[in-house]
Design a protein around this motif. Structure first.
Motif, PDB file in Angstrom:
ATOM      1  N   GLN A 200       0.831  -1.203   0.000  1.00 46.57           N
ATOM      2  CA  GLN A 200       0.000   0.000   0.000  1.00 46.57           C
ATOM      3  C   GLN A 200       0.873   1.264   0.000  1.00 46.57           C
ATOM      4  N   GLU A 201       1.897   1.253   0.840  1.00 45.95           N
ATOM      5  CA  GLU A 201       2.780   2.424   0.889  1.00 45.95           C
ATOM      6  C   GLU A 201       3.497   2.615  -0.441  1.00 45.95           C
ATOM      7  N   ARG A 202       3.974   1.535  -1.044  1.00 44.92           N
ATOM      8  CA  ARG A 202       4.674   1.656  -2.324  1.00 44.92           C
ATOM      9  C   ARG A 202       3.753   2.192  -3.414  1.00 44.92           C
ATOM     10  N   ALA A 203       2.490   1.780  -3.386  1.00 45.57           N
ATOM     11  CA  ALA A 203       1.548   2.232  -4.416  1.00 45.57           C
ATOM     12  C   ALA A 203       1.185   3.699  -4.256  1.00 45.57           C
ATOM     13  N   ALA A 204       1.057   4.167  -3.015  1.00 44.33           N
ATOM     14  CA  ALA A 204       0.583   5.534  -2.763  1.00 44.33           C
ATOM     15  C   ALA A 204       1.697   6.572  -2.710  1.00 44.33           C
ATOM     16  N   ALA A 205       2.881   6.178  -2.256  1.00 48.89           N
ATOM     17  CA  ALA A 205       3.954   7.147  -1.981  1.00 48.89           C
ATOM     18  C   ALA A 205       4.312   8.042  -3.166  1.00 48.89           C
ATOM     19  N   PRO A 206       4.321   7.544  -4.414  1.00 45.69           N
ATOM     20  CA  PRO A 206       4.683   8.436  -5.519  1.00 45.69           C
ATOM     21  C   PRO A 206       3.739   9.622  -5.698  1.00 45.69           C
ATOM     22  N   TYR A 207       2.555   9.564  -5.121  1.00 50.81           N
ATOM     23  CA  TYR A 207       1.545  10.604  -5.325  1.00 50.81           C
ATOM     24  C   TYR A 207       1.289  11.433  -4.074  1.00 50.81           C
ATOM     25  N   LEU A 208       2.109  11.227  -3.049  1.00 48.95           N
ATOM     26  CA  LEU A 208       2.008  12.016  -1.827  1.00 48.95           C
ATOM     27  C   LEU A 208       3.270  12.863  -1.678  1.00 48.95           C
ATOM     28  N   PRO A 209       3.201  13.964  -0.929  1.00 49.04           N
ATOM     29  CA  PRO A 209       4.379  14.831  -0.773  1.00 49.04           C
ATOM     30  C   PRO A 209       5.587  14.063  -0.251  1.00 49.04           C
ATOM     31  N   ALA A 210       6.771  14.502  -0.678  1.00 49.83           N
ATOM     32  CA  ALA A 210       8.007  13.812  -0.304  1.00 49.83           C
ATOM     33  C   ALA A 210       8.218  13.812   1.205  1.00 49.83           C
ATOM     34  N   GLU A 211       7.694  14.832   1.893  1.00 47.62           N
ATOM     35  CA  GLU A 211       7.911  14.938   3.339  1.00 47.62           C
ATOM     36  C   GLU A 211       6.928  14.103   4.164  1.00 47.62           C
ATOM     37  N   THR A 212       6.028  13.358   3.510  1.00 45.87           N
ATOM     38  CA  THR A 212       5.082  12.519   4.240  1.00 45.87           C
ATOM     39  C   THR A 212       5.826  11.494   5.096  1.00 45.87           C
ATOM     40  N   VAL A 213       5.384  11.353   6.335  1.00 43.38           N
ATOM     41  CA  VAL A 213       5.959  10.364   7.251  1.00 43.38           C
ATOM     42  C   VAL A 213       4.985   9.193   7.357  1.00 43.38           C
ATOM     43  N   TYR A 214       5.465   7.991   7.070  1.00 43.17           N
ATOM     44  CA  TYR A 214       4.608   6.806   7.076  1.00 43.17           C
ATOM     45  C   TYR A 214       4.821   6.014   8.369  1.00 43.17           C
ATOM     46  N   HIS A 215       3.715   5.535   8.916  1.00 41.92           N
ATOM     47  CA  HIS A 215       3.736   4.717  10.124  1.00 41.92           C
ATOM     48  C   HIS A 215       2.995   3.423   9.836  1.00 41.92           C
ATOM     49  N   ARG A 216       3.623   2.289  10.016  1.00 44.57           N
ATOM     50  CA  ARG A 216       2.968   1.005   9.793  1.00 44.57           C
ATOM     51  C   ARG A 216       2.232   0.611  11.067  1.00 44.57           C
TER      52      ARG A 216
END
Length: 429
Positions: A200-216
């Motif tokens: 999910q993160e790999r699919a969405a990350a290209p379309y979210l701001p570079a500074e987005t912080v992801y938490h699993r």
């Protein structure tokens, strides 16, 4: 800490709402002050009994809409939800509040972004699906029955009919997504995003701001630990919506090629067609949770042939907890729970012959028993309990509020001044 949970529904109607409501009850039991803000009721009776503040707008969702035209307007931009959420968030102290958004696409609409931004409160978003970045929420072309790899909102995206019902409905989603991005600014609003799988993160990350912080943060599942047994395990089981994107036709065809009996638990648009084309298939319809667990514990394997990404398919984890091997499509996030050849198998997505080969392999009793034991042991080493979910949420909330603390202090002082308890002159001293 005060946690404001934002969701479309105030009752359990599916996975998203269940996670939000279970978390609300669990957080309250741990001593948090909890508010649930939702569009669609009636609210789950357990919430009020637990001392949780519930703000429910008693609006419609697409399934209940009496006036379809009025609901289209609501789905694109729900003015009432923005107004009511803004009023609710004004009551919150920024030094001790975090707003955690679980869902908006079914009823609340992107309009909540205006209220969220104006509040200045620490924000967190759980990505149960892909509506934050994809107009149809799934990176999936329903008419073509395949994963969509187009850039969201590009010309190619806008001109492609990927909707499950019609192209005009797709265009309504495009209009809503334009409001999400250019008016509400939701993609840029959430610096902190919870994901429920690596895919999910790999699919969405290209379309979210570079500074987005992801938490699993894994979703919790409610499966009681029972002794593992292997006796009488015979059926290959499918649990879920009987539809093309879930891979139900692929399972039916693979089972015929492998010479095994497919058992379906669930319902959906492909049920009648599959029942007619594959009379050997057993269609059990929907079952309650205890009955599903019982069927899993009696199954040789769960087959999860979904041809789209999924988020974190909990059915896969439930089967593993029951000591049942899983045969899973390599295109979906369910593969992350399966060690290929150990507690199940991966197969090439959309390929009934590749699935049939694994069904034949697992017809071997010794192999099925070994994989079932591995499934059980591996799952219970780190079970997805509500407690572990809440522990991880607490860590994320601490990170989000700690980062926002300086701004929250400034906002609190500003509110104090505006309320008249402090004048500009005394504020300078």
């Amino acid at each position: 800490m005060h946690v404001v949970l934002v969701a479309d529904h105030a009752f359990v109607n599916g996975g998203q709402a269940k996670v939000a409501i279970d978390a609300a009850l669990g957080l309250r039991e741990r001593g948090y002050r909890v508010t649930l803000f939702a569009a669609v009721g009636p609210p789950d009776s357990r919430l009020e009994a637990a001392g949780i503040r519930v703000v429910c707008l008693n609006q419609d969702d697409i399934e209940r809409a009496r006036n379809k035209l009025a609901f289209v307007v609501q789905a694109i931009w729900n003015r009432e939800s923005a107004r009511r959420l803004a009023a609710e968030l004004k009551l919150c102290d920024p030094r001790e509040t975090v707003v955690h958004v679980h869902a908006f696409a079914k009823a609340l609409s992107p309009s909540i972004g205006v209220a969220l931004r104006a509040s200045g409160l620490p924000l967190l978003y759980t990505m149960h699906e892909f509506f934050l970045v994809c107009p149809n929420g799934g990176f999936y072309e329903y008419p073509a029955a395949r994963i969509c790899r187009r850039i969201p909102m590009s010309r190619d995206c806008v001109t492609t009919n990927c909707d499950a019902r019609s192209y005009p409905r797709k265009l309504l989603r495009v209009v809503r997504h334009a409001g999400l991005d250019h008016v509400a600014g939701l993609r840029r609003l959430f610096r902190h995003v919870v994901t429920i799988s690596d895919l999910q993160e790999r699919a969405a990350a290209p379309y979210l701001p570079a500074e987005t912080v992801y938490h699993r943060v894994d979703n919790p599942i409610d499966v009681a630990r029972e002794p593992h047994g292997t006796e009488g395990r015979a059926d290959f089981l499918f649990v879920g919506r009987i539809s093309t994107e879930k891979g139900a036709p692929i399972f039916a065809e693979a089972a015929r090629r492998a010479g095994v009996r497919p058992v379906f638990v669930g319902d959906g648009p492909q049920r009648d067609d599959l029942a007619a084309r594959y009379p050997e298939a057993v269609m059990l319809g929907w079952k309650d949770a205890p009955a599903v667990r019982s069927l899993m514990r009696g199954a040789r394997a769960l087959v999860f042939p979904s041809v789209w990404y999924e988020g974190q398919p909990l059915t896969v984890y439930e089967a593993l907890a029951c000591g049942t091997p899983v045969i899973v499509s390599d295109a979906c996030a369910g593969r992350e729970a399966v060690e290929d050849g150990e507690n199940g198998f991966w197969f090439r997505s959309g390929d009934p012959e590749a699935l049939a080969a694994h069904l034949r392999r697992l017809s071997d009793d010794t192999l099925a028993a070994r994989m079932g034991r591995a499934a059980y042991d591996r799952y219970w080493l780190a079970p997805l309990t509500l407690d572990s979910h809440l522990d991880r949420l607490a860590e994320v909330y601490e990170t989000v509020t700690r980062e926002a603390a300086p701004a929250a202090g400034r906002d609190a002082r500003r509110r104090h001044s505006v309320d008249g308890a402090e004048t500009p002159a005394t504020a300078l001293r």
